[in-house]
Each structure stands twice: as C-alpha cells, then as structure tokens.
Design a protein around this motif. Structure first.
Motif, PDB file in Angstrom:
ATOM      1  N   VAL A  21       1.014  -1.074   0.128  1.00  0.00           N
ATOM      2  CA  VAL A  21      -0.064  -0.005   0.084  1.00  0.00           C
ATOM      3  C   VAL A  21       0.795   1.214  -0.001  1.00  0.00           C
ATOM      4  CG1 VAL A  21      -1.538   1.492   1.354  1.00  0.00           C
ATOM      5  CG2 VAL A  21      -1.933  -0.910   1.350  1.00  0.00           C
ATOM      6  N   LEU A  22       1.892   1.273   0.756  1.00  0.00           N
ATOM      7  CA  LEU A  22       2.837   2.577   1.035  1.00  0.00           C
ATOM      8  C   LEU A  22       3.508   2.814  -0.265  1.00  0.00           C
ATOM      9  CD1 LEU A  22       3.876   1.900   4.750  1.00  0.00           C
ATOM     10  CD2 LEU A  22       2.728   3.853   3.941  1.00  0.00           C
ATOM     11  N   LEU A  23       3.927   1.590  -1.229  1.00  0.00           N
ATOM     12  CA  LEU A  23       4.678   1.800  -2.179  1.00  0.00           C
ATOM     13  C   LEU A  23       4.124   2.444  -3.353  1.00  0.00           C
ATOM     14  CD1 LEU A  23       6.732  -1.752  -2.373  1.00  0.00           C
ATOM     15  CD2 LEU A  23       7.843   0.834  -2.421  1.00  0.00           C
ATOM     16  N   LYS A  24       2.706   2.397  -3.169  1.00  0.00           N
ATOM     17  CA  LYS A  24       1.691   3.077  -4.369  1.00  0.00           C
ATOM     18  C   LYS A  24       1.552   4.438  -4.045  1.00  0.00           C
ATOM     19  CE  LYS A  24      -0.036  -0.636  -6.654  1.00  0.00           C
ATOM     20  NZ  LYS A  24      -0.288  -0.552  -8.361  1.00  0.00           N
ATOM     21  N   GLY A  25       1.893   5.064  -2.907  1.00  0.00           N
ATOM     22  CA  GLY A  25       1.840   6.391  -2.649  1.00  0.00           C
ATOM     23  C   GLY A  25       0.775   6.936  -1.809  1.00  0.00           C
ATOM     24  N   ILE A  26       0.491   8.084  -1.881  1.00  0.00           N
ATOM     25  CA  ILE A  26      -0.556   8.633  -0.989  1.00  0.00           C
ATOM     26  C   ILE A  26      -1.838   8.592  -1.907  1.00  0.00           C
ATOM     27  CG2 ILE A  26      -1.225  11.094   0.051  1.00  0.00           C
ATOM     28  CD1 ILE A  26       1.421   9.827   0.999  1.00  0.00           C
ATOM     29  N   LYS A  27      -1.966   8.963  -2.779  1.00  0.00           N
ATOM     30  CA  LYS A  27      -3.265   8.986  -3.478  1.00  0.00           C
ATOM     31  C   LYS A  27      -3.794   7.506  -3.843  1.00  0.00           C
ATOM     32  CE  LYS A  27      -4.380  12.348  -6.361  1.00  0.00           C
ATOM     33  NZ  LYS A  27      -4.149  13.113  -7.598  1.00  0.00           N
ATOM     34  N   LYS A  28      -2.873   6.971  -4.569  1.00  0.00           N
ATOM     35  CA  LYS A  28      -3.195   5.613  -5.124  1.00  0.00           C
ATOM     36  C   LYS A  28      -3.076   4.321  -4.246  1.00  0.00           C
ATOM     37  CE  LYS A  28      -2.355   6.516  -9.884  1.00  0.00           C
ATOM     38  NZ  LYS A  28      -1.352   6.228 -10.984  1.00  0.00           N
ATOM     39  N   GLY A  29      -2.251   4.676  -3.034  1.00  0.00           N
ATOM     40  CA  GLY A  29      -1.980   3.611  -2.059  1.00  0.00           C
ATOM     41  C   GLY A  29      -2.819   3.902  -0.823  1.00  0.00           C
ATOM     42  N   ILE A  30      -2.431   4.777   0.321  1.00  0.00           N
ATOM     43  CA  ILE A  30      -2.910   5.041   1.434  1.00  0.00           C
ATOM     44  C   ILE A  30      -4.454   5.486   1.310  1.00  0.00           C
ATOM     45  CG2 ILE A  30      -2.965   6.410   3.647  1.00  0.00           C
ATOM     46  CD1 ILE A  30       0.284   6.785   3.172  1.00  0.00           C
ATOM     47  N   GLU A  31      -4.762   6.267   0.265  1.00  0.00           N
ATOM     48  CA  GLU A  31      -6.261   6.922   0.175  1.00  0.00           C
ATOM     49  C   GLU A  31      -7.029   5.876  -0.242  1.00  0.00           C
ATOM     50  OE1 GLU A  31      -8.515  10.146  -2.140  1.00  0.00           O
ATOM     51  OE2 GLU A  31      -6.572  10.630  -1.666  1.00  0.00           O
ATOM     52  N   ALA A  32      -6.365   4.972  -1.349  1.00  0.00           N
ATOM     53  CA  ALA A  32      -7.275   3.935  -1.953  1.00  0.00           C
ATOM     54  C   ALA A  32      -7.546   2.754  -0.856  1.00  0.00           C
ATOM     55  CB  ALA A  32      -6.588   3.496  -3.279  1.00  0.00           C
ATOM     56  N   ALA A  33      -6.624   2.420  -0.247  1.00  0.00           N
ATOM     57  CA  ALA A  33      -6.787   1.480   0.749  1.00  0.00           C
ATOM     58  C   ALA A  33      -7.958   1.790   1.917  1.00  0.00           C
ATOM     59  CB  ALA A  33      -5.311   1.011   1.533  1.00  0.00           C
ATOM     60  N   ASN A  34      -7.675   2.993   2.497  1.00  0.00           N
ATOM     61  CA  ASN A  34      -8.390   3.509   3.547  1.00  0.00           C
ATOM     62  C   ASN A  34     -10.248   3.556   2.866  1.00  0.00           C
ATOM     63  OD1 ASN A  34      -7.215   4.264   6.279  1.00  0.00           O
ATOM     64  ND2 ASN A  34      -5.877   4.801   4.845  1.00  0.00           N
ATOM     65  N   LYS A  35     -10.301   4.069   1.438  1.00  0.00           N
ATOM     66  CA  LYS A  35     -11.579   3.892   0.866  1.00  0.00           C
ATOM     67  C   LYS A  35     -12.191   2.799   1.021  1.00  0.00           C
ATOM     68  CE  LYS A  35     -11.304   8.374  -1.750  1.00  0.00           C
ATOM     69  NZ  LYS A  35     -11.218   8.760  -3.256  1.00  0.00           N
ATOM     70  N   ILE A  36     -11.294   1.689   1.014  1.00  0.00           N
ATOM     71  CA  ILE A  36     -11.806   0.147   1.068  1.00  0.00           C
ATOM     72  C   ILE A  36     -11.915  -0.343   2.580  1.00  0.00           C
ATOM     73  CG2 ILE A  36     -11.421  -2.054   0.344  1.00  0.00           C
ATOM     74  CD1 ILE A  36     -10.077  -0.993  -2.356  1.00  0.00           C
ATOM     75  N   PHE A  37     -10.708  -0.166   3.369  1.00  0.00           N
ATOM     76  CA  PHE A  37     -10.788  -0.662   4.559  1.00  0.00           C
ATOM     77  C   PHE A  37     -11.556  -0.154   5.746  1.00  0.00           C
ATOM     78  CE2 PHE A  37      -6.053  -2.054   3.906  1.00  0.00           C
ATOM     79  CZ  PHE A  37      -6.242  -2.907   2.983  1.00  0.00           C
ATOM     80  N   LEU A  38     -11.605   1.026   5.588  1.00  0.00           N
ATOM     81  CA  LEU A  38     -12.611   1.795   6.919  1.00  0.00           C
ATOM     82  C   LEU A  38     -14.055   1.486   6.515  1.00  0.00           C
ATOM     83  CD1 LEU A  38     -12.090   3.332   9.254  1.00  0.00           C
ATOM     84  CD2 LEU A  38     -12.408   5.381   8.168  1.00  0.00           C
ATOM     85  N   PRO A  39     -14.396   1.743   5.476  1.00  0.00           N
ATOM     86  CA  PRO A  39     -16.070   1.595   5.299  1.00  0.00           C
ATOM     87  C   PRO A  39     -16.357   0.163   5.381  1.00  0.00           C
ATOM     88  CG  PRO A  39     -15.473   2.928   3.495  1.00  0.00           C
ATOM     89  CD  PRO A  39     -14.053   2.430   4.263  1.00  0.00           C
ATOM     90  N   THR A  40     -15.248  -1.049   4.872  1.00  0.00           N
ATOM     91  CA  THR A  40     -15.656  -2.416   5.240  1.00  0.00           C
ATOM     92  C   THR A  40     -15.559  -2.614   6.820  1.00  0.00           C
ATOM     93  OG1 THR A  40     -14.628  -2.906   3.081  1.00  0.00           O
ATOM     94  CG2 THR A  40     -14.838  -4.635   4.815  1.00  0.00           C
TER      95      THR A  40
END
Length: 504
Positions: free
Chosen positions: A163-182
């Motif tokens: 996730v971190l290698l993907k960067g801020i927008k495509k990594g951390i932000e994208a992961a949290n948009k999936i993980f937190l609502p789930t």
C-alpha cells in the motif's frame, strides 16, 4: 514550494485520518476503560477531554503539517531547527510501535482462519498461550520463532508495504476507502447481532450505568485524557505527516472535528458491541458481568473466542466478522504509523519513496521478528506499555509545551487555521493548549513516573523492564536527537524556511 504529493479528495484525507485513529485500542481498550472509570459517568470527562485536548491538538497538528508542508521532523524543523529532534523522537516512537503492532494484526489474521473451524477449542486461554503463541516460561526468554505467527506477519508486511509503495493517493487513500467502510459495516453487523443476544441488556446496563461518585476521582479524569490521547493518533507524527499532503484550500478545523468525533463514535459503537457480548457470556455462565470484563489481548483472543463458543448459531460467521474487523482496524493504523518514518526518511535524505519504504519498512519488519518468537508476548507487553506512557504521552506533552510556550507558535497556527477553515478557533483553543493540556499531561507523566519507579510494571524483573521498557523509551529519545544532527539533503530545510507561509 517543493512538489509534494496530495490527497485526491477531502474525503480521502478524512478516511485516512480516521482510519489511523480507529485502531485496536478502540475495540479492546475503550470499553474496559469506560466500565472501570464510572460507566456512563465516564462519558462526561471523556467528552471534556476530547474538546479540551483531543480536538485542539488535532487542529494544532493539522495546522503544523499543512502550513509547513513536511513530515514531522521537517515541519518542526521549519518552525525552528531546535525543534527537529522532537519530530525524529516522534518518528522513532512510531517505528517501535509498528514493530509490535504488526504482530497483533498477524494474530488477528490467524484467528480469522481459526474461526472457520473454531480451532481454539473450549479452553481458549490454553490455546492462545500454549498452542498458538507457545509462550516462553519466563519474561525475557526469546525462544524460537513461532511459524504460525511468522506466516501471517509476513503477509501483514507485504500488504502494508505494498500500500505504501503505491503512494498517497493510489496507496494510502485508496486502501482506506476500502478498509474503513468495510470495517464499519462489519462491526455494525457484529453490534446488531450482539445486542439481540440473551443477556445483552444486562451488559449494556453495566456499561452505561453511571457511577456519578467517580466524577470526583482525579484518576477517572486522567483515564479520560489518556484514552483520548492514545486513541486519536496525536503526539507521534502521524497527523502532522498526513496533513502535509493536504491541498492549500483545506478546512483544517472542520476536518479535526470530524476525525475526533468519528473516532469517538466508533469507540462508543465498540463499547456497545463488546458489552452486549460480555452480558451474553455472563448470562450463559451464570456469573456477574464484572467477572468477565477484560481489556487488551485477553478480551480479543481469550474472552471473545469463549463468547463465540457460546453462540446459539452462526458461530463461525461471528468469529470471522470480529477478527476481520480487528485485522482491518489494525491495518489502517499500521499504514499511518509506518508512513511517519517513510516520509521522514524521504524528506531528510532526499531519496525516492520506493527506497524510503523499503529501507524503513524493511528494518521495521526485521525487528518485528522478535515479537513472533515464543517470548514475543512478554516483549510486546512491556514495550507497548513504556512506549505509550513514556513515549507517546511524553512526546505529546513536550510538543504542546514547545509549540505553545517555547516557540510561541499558537497565534501563527491559529491564524493559519482560521484562514482556511469555516469554523474559526479563538482563545478557548489557546487556553486548552497553553494551560489545560500541559497541566493534565504533566500530571499524567508525574503520576506515571512515580508509579513505575516505585514498582516495576506487572512485577516484571528489573533486568527485563530495564532494557525493554525504560531502555526502549530512552532509545527513542536518543534516536530522535541523533537523527536531528544529520544534514538535510539538497537544501530542503533552507529553501522552505525562505518560503514558509506560502502554503496559505
């Protein structure tokens, strides 16, 4: 200003900040803390602590990161070169937390798999400490690596660093948009099921019944401030780093209120779910509710499997939901914790994000192997206690005192926050940060030092508490000071001092 990556949307930042705040402590620390400190009456000092310390510090850290556009060491160095060591201290604290926090997530992953066949059996305590962790006989003994802890631990690091290698927008932000609502959906399902169990109302009554006499006890207020402080991800570089990726037009104050109240809402939801389940367990076993209340590792990996065993139906499904929730809550926090030292290394030494992730994450993952040994639980217990009480809390106190009193930045940060925010902050904010928070955190630290000097934590031997408790807490400070002496590459600091304030 340098070309710094940015969040793709305001929602992305809020989800990431909330995802950092909502972690394992919300589920296994808050319910027991509230119950032991006045039940329903605890919510009064808890709300007071949120409004006088939690949200004010969030606003302060959001403003620091947004105004000075850097990781915690860089942002604090831009305030004053004499403050840089504090940023590195915070980064070192995050590093130490990441190496054991990752192991707890690995346990949750394992228990998710165990849920399919209820592999923990009837004696859940013996299964955790004996069959699963293969716990060493005495604290300080390392023993061998435990394979079924090591395998999910490797998976945790692969996911997190990926996730971190993907960067801020495509990594951390994208992961949290999936993980937190789930996570929220899964936990809502758990709560809905839990409140319909026999005995759930008895559990909720125990949780919410106010003991108003507790309000007069100073320890209850200290517990409230401690819970707010440890659960909001303030004081150890995360929120400064995350807010440095915000665009120029960002409503800092509103974001802080949303993050703070969102975190507290999840803690309340966790309390309802946990105590409904504990009430069910007490009813099934015919014992008082206070006999089954636990927090921490015992609640998650001993008590909850016992509760699941008692379920009338869908035992496996409830277990899968609970341990999937723990895993997701842990991952969103771990990602934010590691981002602090990834950003710090990247800023200081002017290297690529990929190199920074591989260096910082690689060292942390190797260090985490200590906690995957037979003695891992003992090491985890003492490091967690000392790095939180004499790392996070102490660094938070030092940060507030330096920003408010030494470098006198409150007026500047207030002006910056007000220029970009709809909700304007006034003198209450300065009073909270300049007076209330230092006094409360100062007393907390005094009390912590007094208790831990007079008596070893959990009666552990001094030969164990010394190096792995006090030693780790001291090492974080030493590393902070040492890193501050390294030279900034490519004039990063000098360029920004010239241009600081442009981010308005």
């Amino acid at each position: 200003m340098e070309n710094r990556p940015q969040w793709g949307s305001r929602a992305g930042f809020i989800l990431a900040a909330a995802g950092s705040a909502i972690g394992l402590g919300n589920i296994w620390r808050f319910p027991a803390t509230a119950y032991e400190n006045g039940g329903g009456a605890f919510f009064l000092p808890y709300l007071f602590a949120l409004l006088t310390a939690g949200i004010p510090i969030l606003i302060m850290e959001f403003a620091i990161g947004h105004k000075y556009k850097g990781s915690s060491p860089l942002s604090l160095a831009r305030i004053s070169p004499k403050a840089e060591w504090l940023g590195w201290w915070q980064v070192a604290i995050s590093f130490f937390i990441s190496v054991y926090y990752s192991v707890i997530i690995a346990w949750a992953m394992s228990y998710f798999i165990f849920s399919f066949k209820l592999s923990w059996g009837n004696d859940t305590e013996a299964f955790l400490y004996g069959d699963y962790l293969k716990l060493a006989e005495a604290p300080g003994q390392t023993g061998s690596l435990v394979l079924h802890v090591l395998i999910p631990l490797v998976l945790v690091w692969i996911v997190t660093l990926g996730v971190l290698l993907k960067g801020i927008k495509k990594g951390i932000e994208a992961a949290n948009k999936i993980f937190l609502p789930t996570l929220i959906i899964l936990f809502l399902i758990i709560v809905i099921r839990a409140v319909t169990l026999d005995g759930a109302m008895e559990g909720l009554h125990a949780f919410f019944k106010p003991n108003w006499s507790a309000i007069g006890d100073g320890k209850v207020w200290i517990a409230a401030y401690g819970q707010i402080f440890f659960s909001l991800s303030v004081g150890f570089a995360i929120m400064i780093t995350y807010s440095s990726y915000l665009p120029k037009k960002s409503d800092l104050t509103n974001n802080a209120f949303i993050t703070g109240f969102g975190n507290s809402a999840f803690e309340l939801l966790a309390g309802i779910g946990v105590f409904s389940a504990l009430g069910f367990m007490a009813t099934q076993q015919g014992i008082p509710i206070d006999k089954v209340v636990q927090g921490g590792v015992g609640l998650a990996f001993v008590v909850f499997p016992q509760i699941i065993n008692e379920f009338p139906a869908f035992k496996q499904l409830f277990g899968m939901l609970f341990f999937a929730s723990l895993t997701l809550a842990g991952l969103t926090s771990l990602i934010s914790i590691i981002e602090t030292f990834v950003a710090g290394i990247q800023d200081k030494f002017n290297i690529s994000r990929t190199k920074s992730v591989l260096i910082g994450g690689g060292i942390a993952s190797i260090c985490s192997l200590l906690f995957a040994t037979q003695g891992g639980l003992y090491f985890l217990d003492v490091v967690d206690y000392f790095i939180n009480n004499f790392g996070v809390a102490l660094a938070g106190l030092v940060e507030v005192v330096l920003v408010a009193w030494v470098f006198k930045q409150l007026s500047s940060l207030q002006q910056h926050a007000n220029e970009v925010s709809d909700i304007r902050i006034g003198s209450w904010w300065k009073i909270c940060l300049g007076v209330v928070t230092p006094l409360v955190l100062g007393y907390m630290m005094f009390d912590n030092f007094r208790k831990n000097i007079s008596e070893n934590y959990e009666q552990y031997a001094t030969t164990f508490v010394g190096p792995f408790g006090w030693g780790v807490a001291a090492l974080a400070v030493i590393l902070g000071i040492a890193f501050s002496f390294a030279r900034w590459e490519d004039g990063t600091l000098r360029l920004s001092v010239k241009e600081k304030g442009v981010s308005k």
